[in-house]
Design a protein around this motif. Structure first.
Motif, short mmCIF file in Angstrom:
data_model
loop_
_atom_site.label_atom_id
_atom_site.label_comp_id
_atom_site.label_asym_id
_atom_site.label_seq_id
_atom_site.Cartn_x
_atom_site.Cartn_y
_atom_site.Cartn_z
N SER A 42 0.84 -1.20 0.00
CA SER A 42 0.00 0.00 0.00
C SER A 42 0.87 1.25 0.00
CB SER A 42 -0.91 -0.01 1.24
OG SER A 42 -1.58 1.21 1.39
N MET A 43 1.89 1.25 0.85
CA MET A 43 2.75 2.43 0.97
C MET A 43 3.53 2.70 -0.31
SD MET A 43 6.09 3.41 1.40
CE MET A 43 6.81 4.98 1.82
N THR A 44 4.18 1.66 -0.84
CA THR A 44 5.10 1.89 -1.96
C THR A 44 4.35 2.27 -3.25
OG1 THR A 44 5.16 -0.52 -2.32
CG2 THR A 44 6.97 0.44 -1.09
N LEU A 45 3.23 1.61 -3.52
CA LEU A 45 2.46 1.97 -4.72
C LEU A 45 1.99 3.42 -4.66
CD1 LEU A 45 0.14 -1.10 -5.47
CD2 LEU A 45 1.93 -0.16 -6.94
N ASN A 46 1.49 3.80 -3.50
CA ASN A 46 0.94 5.15 -3.31
C ASN A 46 2.05 6.20 -3.31
OD1 ASN A 46 -1.28 6.78 -2.82
ND2 ASN A 46 -1.36 6.36 -0.63
N PHE A 47 3.15 5.92 -2.65
CA PHE A 47 4.29 6.84 -2.57
C PHE A 47 4.87 7.09 -3.96
CE2 PHE A 47 8.75 7.91 -1.60
CZ PHE A 47 8.63 8.77 -0.53
N LYS A 48 4.96 6.03 -4.74
CA LYS A 48 5.49 6.18 -6.11
C LYS A 48 4.59 7.08 -6.94
CE LYS A 48 7.95 5.14 -9.85
NZ LYS A 48 7.53 6.26 -10.69
N GLN A 49 3.31 6.83 -6.83
CA GLN A 49 2.36 7.57 -7.66
C GLN A 49 2.24 9.03 -7.23
OE1 GLN A 49 -1.67 6.04 -7.57
NE2 GLN A 49 -2.10 6.90 -9.57
N ARG A 50 2.25 9.30 -5.94
CA ARG A 50 1.93 10.65 -5.47
C ARG A 50 3.14 11.50 -5.13
NH1 ARG A 50 -3.41 11.12 -4.06
NH2 ARG A 50 -2.92 13.36 -4.25
N PHE A 51 4.26 10.86 -4.77
CA PHE A 51 5.44 11.66 -4.41
C PHE A 51 6.56 11.52 -5.44
CE2 PHE A 51 9.46 12.34 -1.97
CZ PHE A 51 9.28 13.69 -1.73
N MET A 52 6.91 10.31 -5.79
CA MET A 52 8.01 10.09 -6.72
C MET A 52 7.61 10.43 -8.16
SD MET A 52 10.52 9.21 -4.86
CE MET A 52 11.70 8.62 -6.08
N LYS A 53 6.40 10.07 -8.54
CA LYS A 53 5.86 10.31 -9.89
C LYS A 53 6.80 9.70 -10.94
CE LYS A 53 3.65 14.36 -7.99
NZ LYS A 53 3.65 15.82 -7.86
N ASP A 54 7.37 10.50 -11.83
CA ASP A 54 8.20 9.93 -12.91
C ASP A 54 9.62 9.60 -12.47
OD1 ASP A 54 6.07 10.16 -14.65
OD2 ASP A 54 6.65 12.18 -15.28
N THR A 55 9.97 9.94 -11.23
CA THR A 55 11.33 9.68 -10.74
C THR A 55 11.41 8.28 -10.15
OG1 THR A 55 11.50 12.03 -10.18
CG2 THR A 55 13.11 10.55 -9.17
N GLU A 56 12.41 7.52 -10.54
CA GLU A 56 12.55 6.17 -10.00
C GLU A 56 13.31 6.18 -8.67
OE1 GLU A 56 11.12 3.46 -11.21
OE2 GLU A 56 10.20 4.73 -12.75
N LYS A 57 14.44 6.89 -8.64
CA LYS A 57 15.26 6.99 -7.43
C LYS A 57 15.70 8.43 -7.23
CE LYS A 57 16.16 2.44 -6.43
NZ LYS A 57 16.15 1.78 -5.12
N ILE A 58 15.86 8.83 -5.99
CA ILE A 58 16.33 10.19 -5.70
C ILE A 58 17.17 10.16 -4.43
CG2 ILE A 58 14.29 10.84 -4.35
CD1 ILE A 58 14.47 13.62 -5.73
N ARG A 59 18.18 11.00 -4.38
CA ARG A 59 18.96 11.13 -3.15
C ARG A 59 18.05 11.73 -2.09
NH1 ARG A 59 25.25 12.32 -3.04
NH2 ARG A 59 25.58 13.04 -0.90
N MET A 60 17.98 11.08 -0.94
CA MET A 60 16.95 11.40 0.05
C MET A 60 17.57 11.65 1.42
SD MET A 60 13.56 8.99 0.62
CE MET A 60 13.09 8.92 -1.10
N GLY A 61 17.10 12.68 2.09
CA GLY A 61 17.48 12.94 3.47
C GLY A 61 16.25 12.81 4.36
N VAL A 62 16.37 12.07 5.45
CA VAL A 62 15.21 11.79 6.30
C VAL A 62 15.32 12.55 7.62
CG1 VAL A 62 13.87 10.00 7.46
CG2 VAL A 62 14.98 9.50 5.29
N LEU A 63 14.34 13.38 7.87
CA LEU A 63 14.29 14.16 9.11
C LEU A 63 13.41 13.44 10.14
CD1 LEU A 63 13.96 17.69 7.50
CD2 LEU A 63 15.85 16.95 8.96
N PHE A 64 13.85 12.27 10.53
CA PHE A 64 13.12 11.48 11.53
C PHE A 64 14.05 10.35 11.98
CE2 PHE A 64 9.59 8.80 13.17
CZ PHE A 64 8.88 9.78 13.85
N PRO A 65 13.88 9.86 13.22
CA PRO A 65 14.72 8.74 13.68
C PRO A 65 14.50 7.48 12.85
CG PRO A 65 13.69 9.86 15.54
CD PRO A 65 13.05 10.41 14.30
N THR A 66 15.42 6.54 12.96
CA THR A 66 15.35 5.30 12.19
C THR A 66 14.30 4.36 12.77
OG1 THR A 66 16.94 4.12 13.57
CG2 THR A 66 17.84 5.47 11.78
#
Length: 362
Positions: free
Chosen positions: A112-136
């Motif tokens: 559910s998360m990955t399909l939705n995240f790809k469609q709504r946030f990543m869109k046409d981008t497959e991979k992006i350098r990412m910085g996470v502002l939250f604990p692991t």
């Protein structure tokens, strides 16, 4: 066990099927309702008290909604909670009591998360350098947000992606390195994390007098609100600061709305205008109701949000939140937490649920 496997398989098939109709949604929702009625005993007792059995319920709109605070009081799970693959807990910021959401497997949540995240946030981008502002996720194993962000970075982040939180809060040295690297090389960068972490970051960058102009393709995802962990900013001010300090257009500043008790998230299409319209994928539906009557309000009127999430195959699909919203074309506006008579209506709903399920342990 066989029934659980059948529900898992049919839910996965439904999530994968982009062409599903309203009738398909209804059929799947009723199938899961019947399964939860059979195996989730507190929920069955609650449904019986309301006269809502599988024989009586004919559409997903009639599935009894469980008030969100019930997750703090009763175990809501079709499978043995002691064998859960993950237990996500709420932050407990209101009264210090944490709600628990049991997941016997994480496969559906992750899909559910990955399909939705790809469609709504990543869109046409497959991979992006990412910085996470939250604990692991290792630091916060019961946080659904930590799991969500770790999964997002694993599936869509480049090998150089990383966390930007250390023992002192935002790791400003690493953050400045990353933002400068992106600006100098032209490599798009994604900052994702808790809204309150962004506020801390903005305050520090402002204090240092630092601004950046991140390259085209860079994007931001914030979520979760400020939760008394940072200064409360007006939404317009928040996104304007993000845009002006990082050089990312407000249309690329996406807000995710999710709650621990669901397995699916909602997104907007940027925050050029606020409040933005939120919407979800085809396996979740939202109604806006009057909590005192349980009836839906007219489109355009304020009410309390009820979500029916088919990815919630193990607990309950349908949840009465304490979030106020308005139905609009293509989604809903999220307006904040309940107050006044709406809060009273939600409290009564919790009392009804607890009265019906008082014999069941927490």
């Amino acid at each position: 066990m066989k029934q659980q496997q059948e529900i898992i398989e049919s839910t996965l098939q439904f999530i994968q099927n982009q062409l599903s109709s309203e009738d398909d949604f209804n059929e799947q929702a009723l199938q899961i309702f019947s399964y939860q009625y059979q195996h989730n005993l507190p929920y069955r007792t609650f449904c019986m008290q309301k006269g809502k059995t599988p024989r009586m319920v004919k559409t997903w709109r009639d599935i009894p909604a469980v008030p969100i605070n019930a997750f703090k009081e009763v175990t809501l799970s079709c499978a043995d909670p002691n064998e859960a693959a993950a237990v996500f807990m709420t932050s407990g910021t209101t009264k210090g009591i944490k709600g628990k959401h049991y997941h016997p497997i994480l496969h559906i949540y992750n899909r559910s998360m990955t399909l939705n995240f790809k469609q709504r946030f990543m869109k046409d981008t497959e991979k992006i350098r990412m910085g996470v502002l939250f604990p692991t996720a290792k630091e916060l194993p019961n946080s659904s947000l930590a799991h969500y962000l770790a999964l997002g970075m694993k599936e869509f982040g480049t090998e150089d992606s990383h966390y930007l939180i250390n023992d002192n809060g935002v790791d400003m040295d690493r953050l400045l390195e990353e933002l400068s690297h992106s600006e100098e090389t032209g490599e798009p960068y994604a900052l994702v994390g808790a809204s309150f972490s962004f506020v801390h970051m903005l305050e520090k960058l402002e204090g240092m007098g630092k601004t950046f102009s991140l390259p085209k393709g860079s994007k931001i995802l914030d979520t979760g609100g400020f939760k008394n962990q940072s200064k409360e900013l007006d939404l317009d001010e928040f996104y304007q600061l993000l845009s002006s300090i990082l050089g990312v257009d407000r249309a690329e500043c996406i807000n995710m709305y999710g709650i621990t008790e669901l397995s699916t998230q909602f997104y907007d299409n940027g925050n050029t205008n606020v409040p933005s319209v939120k919407s979800g994928p085809h396996w979740i539906r939202t109604r806006v109701i009057n909590p005192l009557t349980g009836e839906e309000v007219s489109k355009g009127e304020r009410g309390v949000l009820v979500h029916c999430d088919l990815a919630n195959f193990n607990s309950v699909t349908t949840i009465l939140t304490e979030d106020v919203g308005i139905e609009v074309d293509c989604g809903f506006l999220l307006l904040g937490r309940v107050e006044g008579t709406q809060a009273k209506g939600c409290s009564i709903a919790v009392e009804e649920f607890l009265k019906a399920t008082k014999e069941f342990p927490k």
